[in-house]
Enzyme design. Structure first.
Site, mmCIF file in Angstrom:
data_model
loop_
_atom_site.group_PDB
_atom_site.id
_atom_site.type_symbol
_atom_site.label_atom_id
_atom_site.label_comp_id
_atom_site.label_asym_id
_atom_site.label_seq_id
_atom_site.Cartn_x
_atom_site.Cartn_y
_atom_site.Cartn_z
ATOM 1 N N CYS A 126 -50.538 6.643 -41.007
ATOM 2 C CA CYS A 126 -50.199 5.563 -40.081
ATOM 3 C C CYS A 126 -50.193 6.005 -38.621
ATOM 4 C CB CYS A 126 -48.855 4.956 -40.475
ATOM 5 S SG CYS A 126 -48.862 4.360 -42.178
ATOM 6 N N HIS A 139 -42.416 2.994 -33.740
ATOM 7 C CA HIS A 139 -43.156 2.930 -35.007
ATOM 8 C C HIS A 139 -42.448 1.986 -35.971
ATOM 9 C CE1 HIS A 139 -45.795 4.176 -38.212
ATOM 10 N NE2 HIS A 139 -44.766 4.466 -38.976
ATOM 11 N N GLU A 172 -36.102 7.588 -36.310
ATOM 12 C CA GLU A 172 -36.832 7.424 -35.056
ATOM 13 C C GLU A 172 -35.887 7.097 -33.906
ATOM 14 O OE1 GLU A 172 -40.549 4.948 -33.030
ATOM 15 O OE2 GLU A 172 -39.779 4.317 -34.997
ATOM 16 N N LYS A 180 -44.106 -4.421 -35.266
ATOM 17 C CA LYS A 180 -44.475 -4.600 -36.679
ATOM 18 C C LYS A 180 -43.640 -5.709 -37.322
ATOM 19 C CE LYS A 180 -46.112 0.120 -37.600
ATOM 20 N NZ LYS A 180 -45.796 0.779 -36.315
ATOM 21 N N HIS A 231 -47.485 -4.025 -40.903
ATOM 22 C CA HIS A 231 -47.922 -2.650 -40.670
ATOM 23 C C HIS A 231 -49.413 -2.535 -40.983
ATOM 24 C CE1 HIS A 231 -48.073 1.514 -40.217
ATOM 25 N NE2 HIS A 231 -47.164 1.920 -41.072
ATOM 26 N N PHE A 256 -47.390 9.153 -43.336
ATOM 27 C CA PHE A 256 -47.145 9.954 -44.540
ATOM 28 C C PHE A 256 -47.790 11.333 -44.364
ATOM 29 C CE2 PHE A 256 -46.683 6.376 -47.974
ATOM 30 C CZ PHE A 256 -45.500 5.978 -47.377
#
Length: 415
Positions: A164, A304, A315, A335, A340, A401
Site C-alpha cells: 500500500c 495513511h 500512526e 480513505k 483503500h 504490508f
C-alpha cells in the site's frame, strides 16, 4: 547541485470522481464512495460492499482493443496517464521521449484476469485453454509498459511494488531520477482493480476488511473507537513530474513542487504496523530532512489511516511524536471516503495534498463520531468538515504490508 522537481499535470479516476476536479469536490463534501459490490455476487462473503468506480465504462476512454488486451488495472493506468499528460499540456511531438519515462505502481497487478482465467480452467473440462493475453494481462509491470507504448515514452520505465506504499514509492523514484539528472519528465502513479472474489475473500480471511454491511457508507471510520477494518477501493492516479527549468522553457503551468521523500521499513511484522509507529516516525523525519524543512513548516498531513484497530493509533503516535508543538497542523484521513486503493492510494493521496495546496483547503476525516481514547492529545484530525486555510506544505503518508513506509512532501511553488 540537485535539480528542482515540479508537478505540471495530474489525472485521477476514483470511487468518488472520475476526474481530479470531481474527486476533489467530493472530498471536500465528505462524500463516501462505499456501496454494495456489483462486480460479483457477494452473498457468501463477510464483506458485501466496497468503493467501486461509479458510472464508469472503460470504452468511454479507450478503444475496444485496448480494453480487450488489458486488465482493468492497466486500463485505469492508461486513462489517468492520458488525463495527466493532457493536464500538463505536453506536446509529445516536441518532447524528448528518451528523457521522458514512466514509473508506475500496483500492489496486486492483474488479479481480476488471473482469477477469471483460473476459475474458467478449474470449472471447465480440464483442457488448458487460456486467453493468449493471460500472461501479459496479469503482469504487475504491464501498466508502466503499456503507458510507455501508448504515449511513446522511451526513458526510464519500471514498476514499484511496496504493497500500500506503492504509489508513493513510484513518485519518490521519479522525483529522484529527475533531480539526479537522469530524466526531464516522469509520469508516476499507481492503479489498482482489486474488487474481486479472491481479493475480498482473502482480506476477509485476514480480518482486515470492515464487515459493517448495514452501514456501508460510513464503514470506513478512521480513528473511531468502533472502527473494524478498511473498505476496498479501486481506481488510479497519475502525476507528471518535471524538472523546473524544462517546465519553464516550455511555458508549463506549475501546480506544485515535490520537495522531499523517504522510505523506511518497520522490520516488525508481515501485516501489522509497528505499534508505536517507529518506522513511520523515522520516515517522516527523513522526508523533512530531505526537503530541508522543519516539522513546524507542515500545514497538512494526509494520514495513511485505513480504519484498522491497530494501524490508526500507531500512526497517530508517530505523527504526535514528530509534530508535537505544531499547532497549525491539520491531519485528515481521506480513505474514509475513497476506501483503500492499495497500490494506487499513494498516487491519489499525493493529488489530495497538491489540491490542498492549490485551493487552500483541507478535506475532512469523514464518518468518525467517537474518537478513540488512545488518540494522542493535541492532534487536529479535521473531523466531519473540511477546513479553509492556507496550505504551503503538505505531507502524504503511506504504509504497506511487509513493513514498507513511504512518505512524500509537496510544497506551493515559489520562484
Amino acid at each position: 547541485m540537485q535539480r528542482r522537481v515540479v508537478i505540471t499535470g495530474m489525472g485521477a479516476i476514483t470511487p468518488i470522481g472520475l476526474t481530479v476536479e470531481d474527486f476533489w469536490a467530493s472530498l471536500l463534501e465528505g462524500k463516501s464512495g462505499a456501496a454494495p459490490i456489483t462486480r460479483f455476487d457477494p452473498e457468501h462473503f463477510k464483506t458485501k460492499f466496497a468503493c467501486e468506480l461509479k458510472q464508469f465504462d472503460a470504452q468511454d476512454y479507450l478503444d475496444r482493443n485496448e480494453v480487450r488486451k488489458n486488465d482493468p488495472f492497466v486500463q485505469y493506468g492508461l486513462i489517468v496517464a492520458g488525463q495527466a499528460i493532457a493536464n500538463a499540456g505536453l506536446d509529445l511531438d516536441k518532447t524528448d521521449r528518451y528523457r521522458t519515462g514512466v514509473i508506475w505502481g500496483s500492489g496486486n497487478g492483474g488479479i481480476h484476469t488471473f482469477e477469471e482465467q483460473v476459475s474458467e480452467f478449474a470449472t471447465g473440462t480440464g483442457v488448458p485453454r487460456f486467453n493468449p493475453f493471460f500472461i501479459p494481462k496479469i503482469l504487475v509491470n504491464m501498466a508502466s509498459g503499456m503507458i510507455s507504448i501508448k504515449f511513446g515514452l522511451k526513458g526510464i520505465n519500471y514498476t514499484t511494488v511496496s504493497a500500500c506504499a506503492t504509489g508513493t514509492s513510484a513518485i519518490m523514484d521519479a522525483f529522484n531520477y529527475i533531480r539526479w539528472g537522469q530524466a526531464d519528465i516522469m509520469l508516476a502513479g499507481g492503479s489498482e482493480a482489486p474488487i474481486t472474489k479472491a481479493s475480498i475473500g482473502g482480506f476477509n480471511a485476514l480480518k482486515a476488511l470492515s464487515t459493517r454491511n448495514e452501514e456501508a457508507q460510513t464503514a470506513s471510520r478512521p480513528f473511531d473507537v468502533t472502527r473494524d477494518g478498511f473498505v476496498m477501493g479501486e481506481g488510479g492516479g497519475a502525476l507528471v513530474l518535471e524538472e523546473l527549468e524544462h517546465a519553464r522553457a516550455r511555458g508549463a503551468h506549475i501546480i506544485a513542487e515535490v520537495v522531499g521523500c523517504a522510505q523506511t521499513s518497520d522490520a516488525y511484522h508481515m501485516t501489522a504496523v509497528h505499534p508505536e509507529g517507529e518506522g513511520a516516525k523515522r520516515g517522516m523525519q527523513l522526508a523533512l530532512q530531505d526537503a530541508g524543512l522543519k516539522a513546524s513548516d507542515v500545514d497538512y498531513l494526509n494520514a495513511h489511516a485505513t480504519s484498522t484497530p491497530l494501524g490508526d493509533i500507531g500512526e497517530l503516535k508517530a505523527i504526535q511524536s514528530v509534530f508535537s508543538g505544531n499547532e497549525k497542523l491539520n491531519v485528515s484521513a481521506t480513505k474514509s471516503m475513497t476506501g483503500h486503493l492499495l497500490g494506487a492510494a499513494g498516487a491519489i493521496e499525493a493529488i489530495t495534498c497538491i489540491q490542498a495546496i492549490r485551493h487552500g483547503a483541507v478535506p475532512p476525516t469523514a464518518n468518525t463520531s467517537q474518537p478513540d481514547d488512545e488518540i494522542p492529545a493535541g492532534l487536529d484530525l479535521t473531523l466531519g468538515k473540511s477546513v479553509q486555510k492556507p496550505v504551503k506544505v503538505a505531507m502524504s503518508n503511506t504504509f504497506g504490508f511487509g513493513g514498507h513506509n513511504a512518505i512524500a512532501l509537496f510544497k506551493a511553488f515559489e520562484n
